[in-house]
Design a protein around this motif. Sequence first.
Motif, PDB file in Angstrom:
ATOM      1  N   SER A  76      15.988  22.185  13.381  1.00  0.00           N
ATOM      2  CA  SER A  76      16.903  22.568  12.478  1.00  0.00           C
ATOM      3  C   SER A  76      16.370  22.824  11.135  1.00  0.00           C
ATOM      4  O   SER A  76      15.414  21.740  10.623  1.00  0.00           O
ATOM      5  CB  SER A  76      17.939  21.423  12.619  1.00  0.00           C
ATOM      6  N   THR A  77      16.701  23.686  10.413  1.00  0.00           N
ATOM      7  CA  THR A  77      16.162  23.759   9.084  1.00  0.00           C
ATOM      8  C   THR A  77      17.400  22.734   8.245  1.00  0.00           C
ATOM      9  O   THR A  77      18.043  22.006   9.050  1.00  0.00           O
ATOM     10  CB  THR A  77      16.292  25.292   8.408  1.00  0.00           C
ATOM     11  N   ILE A  84      24.988  20.249   9.104  1.00  0.00           N
ATOM     12  CA  ILE A  84      24.679  18.809   8.529  1.00  0.00           C
ATOM     13  C   ILE A  84      25.865  18.254   7.851  1.00  0.00           C
ATOM     14  O   ILE A  84      26.326  17.169   8.102  1.00  0.00           O
ATOM     15  CB  ILE A  84      23.234  18.597   8.107  1.00  0.00           C
ATOM     16  N   ASP A 130      20.193   6.489  21.107  1.00  0.00           N
ATOM     17  CA  ASP A 130      19.748   7.913  21.233  1.00  0.00           C
ATOM     18  C   ASP A 130      18.587   7.581  22.014  1.00  0.00           C
ATOM     19  O   ASP A 130      17.730   6.776  22.144  1.00  0.00           O
ATOM     20  CB  ASP A 130      19.236   8.350  19.795  1.00  0.00           C
ATOM     21  N   ARG A 179      22.057  10.880  14.947  1.00  0.00           N
ATOM     22  CA  ARG A 179      21.415  11.739  14.031  1.00  0.00           C
ATOM     23  C   ARG A 179      22.603  12.080  12.824  1.00  0.00           C
ATOM     24  O   ARG A 179      23.147  10.879  12.501  1.00  0.00           O
ATOM     25  CB  ARG A 179      20.751  13.204  14.171  1.00  0.00           C
TER      26      ARG A 179
HETATM   27  C1  LIG Z   1      17.594  26.389  13.737  1.00  0.00           C
HETATM   28  C2  LIG Z   1      18.846  25.660  13.191  1.00  0.00           C
HETATM   29  C3  LIG Z   1      18.895  25.739  11.667  1.00  0.00           C
HETATM   30  C4  LIG Z   1      19.778  25.012  11.183  1.00  0.00           C
HETATM   31  N1  LIG Z   1      19.743  24.801   9.913  1.00  0.00           N
HETATM   32  C5  LIG Z   1      20.638  24.102   9.180  1.00  0.00           C
HETATM   33  C6  LIG Z   1      20.775  23.845   7.807  1.00  0.00           C
HETATM   34  O1  LIG Z   1      19.791  24.465   6.873  1.00  0.00           O
HETATM   35  N2  LIG Z   1      21.615  23.291   7.158  1.00  0.00           N
HETATM   36  C7  LIG Z   1      22.866  22.644   7.809  1.00  0.00           C
HETATM   37  O2  LIG Z   1      23.503  21.951   7.426  1.00  0.00           O
HETATM   38  N3  LIG Z   1      22.604  22.616   9.317  1.00  0.00           N
HETATM   39  C8  LIG Z   1      21.817  23.308  10.009  1.00  0.00           C
HETATM   40  N4  LIG Z   1      21.749  23.511  11.346  1.00  0.00           N
HETATM   41  C9  LIG Z   1      22.733  22.797  12.013  1.00  0.00           C
HETATM   42  C10 LIG Z   1      22.304  21.160  12.224  1.00  0.00           C
HETATM   43  O3  LIG Z   1      21.039  21.080  12.557  1.00  0.00           O
HETATM   44  C11 LIG Z   1      23.312  20.559  13.238  1.00  0.00           C
HETATM   45  O4  LIG Z   1      24.808  20.993  13.005  1.00  0.00           O
HETATM   46  C12 LIG Z   1      23.264  19.072  13.095  1.00  0.00           C
HETATM   47  O5  LIG Z   1      22.004  18.586  13.546  1.00  0.00           O
HETATM   48  C13 LIG Z   1      24.170  18.292  14.073  1.00  0.00           C
HETATM   49  O6  LIG Z   1      23.817  17.178  14.204  1.00  0.00           O
HETATM   50  P1  LIG Z   1      24.570  16.166  15.301  1.00  0.00           P
HETATM   51  O7  LIG Z   1      24.291  14.643  14.935  1.00  0.00           O
HETATM   52  O8  LIG Z   1      25.931  16.412  15.607  1.00  0.00           O
HETATM   53  O9  LIG Z   1      23.383  16.616  16.484  1.00  0.00           O
HETATM   54  P2  LIG Z   1      21.997  16.427  16.644  1.00  0.00           P
HETATM   55  O10 LIG Z   1      21.385  16.789  15.435  1.00  0.00           O
HETATM   56  O11 LIG Z   1      21.592  17.435  17.710  1.00  0.00           O
HETATM   57  O12 LIG Z   1      21.474  15.061  17.141  1.00  0.00           O
HETATM   58  C14 LIG Z   1      22.114  14.753  18.837  1.00  0.00           C
HETATM   59  C15 LIG Z   1      21.160  13.638  19.189  1.00  0.00           C
HETATM   60  O13 LIG Z   1      21.735  13.231  20.387  1.00  0.00           O
HETATM   61  C16 LIG Z   1      20.614  12.566  21.378  1.00  0.00           C
HETATM   62  N5  LIG Z   1      21.257  12.876  22.487  1.00  0.00           N
HETATM   63  C17 LIG Z   1      21.370  14.105  23.353  1.00  0.00           C
HETATM   64  N6  LIG Z   1      21.774  13.631  24.558  1.00  0.00           N
HETATM   65  C18 LIG Z   1      21.604  12.370  24.861  1.00  0.00           C
HETATM   66  C19 LIG Z   1      21.425  11.421  25.782  1.00  0.00           C
HETATM   67  N7  LIG Z   1      21.907  11.772  26.932  1.00  0.00           N
HETATM   68  N8  LIG Z   1      21.406  10.077  25.773  1.00  0.00           N
HETATM   69  C20 LIG Z   1      20.905   9.601  24.434  1.00  0.00           C
HETATM   70  N9  LIG Z   1      20.719  10.454  23.356  1.00  0.00           N
HETATM   71  C21 LIG Z   1      21.125  11.810  23.395  1.00  0.00           C
HETATM   72  C22 LIG Z   1      19.498  13.601  20.662  1.00  0.00           C
HETATM   73  O14 LIG Z   1      18.206  12.959  21.057  1.00  0.00           O
HETATM   74  C23 LIG Z   1      19.751  13.935  19.275  1.00  0.00           C
HETATM   75  O15 LIG Z   1      18.857  12.938  18.703  1.00  0.00           O
HETATM   76  C24 LIG Z   1      20.719  24.234  11.938  1.00  0.00           C
HETATM   77  C25 LIG Z   1      20.571  24.378  13.258  1.00  0.00           C
HETATM   78  C26 LIG Z   1      19.611  24.971  13.852  1.00  0.00           C
HETATM   79  C27 LIG Z   1      19.700  25.089  15.285  1.00  0.00           C
END
Ligand SMILES: Cc1cc2nc3c(=O)[nH]c(=O)nc-3n(C[C@H](O)[C@H](O)[C@H](O)COP(=O)(O)OP(=O)(O)OC[C@H]3O[C@@H](n4cnc5c(N)ncnc54)[C@H](O)[C@@H]3O)c2cc1C
Length: 442
Positions: A43-44, A293, A33, A12
């Motif tokens: 997530s918003t 994000i 993934d 992501r």
């Molecule tokens: C309720 C809420 C509201 C939010 N609002 C905002 C906002 O308005 N603006 C903002 O900037 N941020 C916001 N955030 C924060 C934002 O969503 C996260 O910081 C962001 O998604 C982080 O991205 P990432 O790629 O690190 O993780 P993620 O988006 O969690 O992606 C992780 C990926 O890893 C994959 N994965 C996990 N384990 C495995 C495995 N064992 N094998 C294969 N794949 C796996 C999952 O399927 C997933 O697709 C919000 C978060 C929440 C919870």
Amino acid sequence: MESFDVVVVGARCAGSPLAAMLARRGLKVCVLDRAHFPSETPSTHMIQSCGVDVLDELGVLDTLMSAGAAPLHGATIASDDVRIHAAVDGQADHPVLCLRRLTLDVLLVEAAGAAGAEVRTGTRVAGLLRDGDRVTGVRTDKGTIPARLVVGADGRHSTVADTVGAQEYDVTPPGRMVAWGYFEGVDREPLARFGRMKDMGYLAGPTDGDLYMAAIAPDQCRVNEFQADRDTFFTNAIRNWPELADLMADAKRVGPLRVFTKWHGYFRQSAGPGWVLVGDAGHFKDFSPGQGISDALRQARHLARSIEDGLAGNGLDDAMQRWWDWRDHDAYEMYWYAARMGAPGPATPWTNALLREISANPAATRAFIQVLNHDIPPSQLYTPAMAWRATARAIREQPRHAPATVRQFISTAREGLQQARRKQRLADRTRSMNREPDRSQR
Ligand SMILES: Cc1cc2nc3c(=O)[nH]c(=O)nc-3n(C[C@H](O)[C@H](O)[C@H](O)COP(=O)(O)OP(=O)(O)OC[C@H]3O[C@@H](n4cnc5c(N)ncnc54)[C@H](O)[C@@H]3O)c2cc1C
């Protein structure tokens, strides 16, 4: 068995941009993934301008705009009767964007593939390959993948972090839960709205699909009350912010309410022999200021440079340790700021007086946007002088609450000292590892 320079687990906001940037540097990268895309995630999605800069560098901005991303040119911050109106235009190269993850994430995955990364969706990592202490690849439900470096971009419940036993530190409890929905029939004013009315938090703005996103953030202790009748609770909460209620007077919800209740804030040990964590896998903060994000995107940009440097023969493990230091220093102040912003309960006379100080001063209003955009640390806006002026203002405006105001001023000053000590601990850790921190880039 095909082997890679880097395998990135999670595709992501952190994983796919990182894979794209590494592939463009000529590295052999596999990003995988367990999800199939397009796919939602809880997530918003307000993306700060500094994150949009990275999307532009990735070359996906035009595609995102044609997919309907809503550019937001300003923000309204409301707290009871205080209002701050702040322009983003003129302060940043790009507007803030609001784009559903269903739309954003699939475009990031496609960008990784287009850049030359091997993309394997629908593939779950179940464990890690090792040679002694060193991680040497991943074990998936479809076979093993050897790699010189394994990146955990796999979110809050990171399998990589769990398998290497990465310890959490500076943990914070959840202040609020959040529930959000998408609505038709709302005027698409190009504004992000952040609010707090009594004890309720809000985040709202137009998004892709000609929809409007509205989120409420009740205190965590109200989860059961919310779950007992979600729709009524949500509708009543929206009514309590009069301008938002007016804007949404003719709104019709599309799809169910999304709900997020179980979380905590943390930093995690984020580098070791053959592995590194990025995005939420290594650090998660209160969502109130909408930072995750853009943090994930900025971290991917910085980590790509560090990996290139490390794999070029300049000491991969050291480069990853330096990256971890940079992440901590980059995220530290915002982490505590976000925790204060999302703290449960109503705003106090002191916190509202602080916001009045900001709203009355155009330079402070500009600085507020710069804080959200990670241009300046919160301590540059919330100075002791401002805290003192807010205390005087709160006592003048609400003398009845003077003792509570003074107590809050003192406890905030103590918190400031505590934060300075924590920062010192971070610096000590860096020194004890006998290396210079890498704080070169934003
Ligand atoms: C309720 C809420 C509201 C939010 N609002 C905002 C906002 O308005 N603006 C903002 O900037 N941020 C916001 N955030 C924060 C934002 O969503 C996260 O910081 C962001 O998604 C982080 O991205 P990432 O790629 O690190 O993780 P993620 O988006 O969690 O992606 C992780 C990926 O890893 C994959 N994965 C996990 N384990 C495995 C495995 N064992 N094998 C294969 N794949 C796996 C999952 O399927 C997933 O697709 C919000 C978060 C929440 C919870």
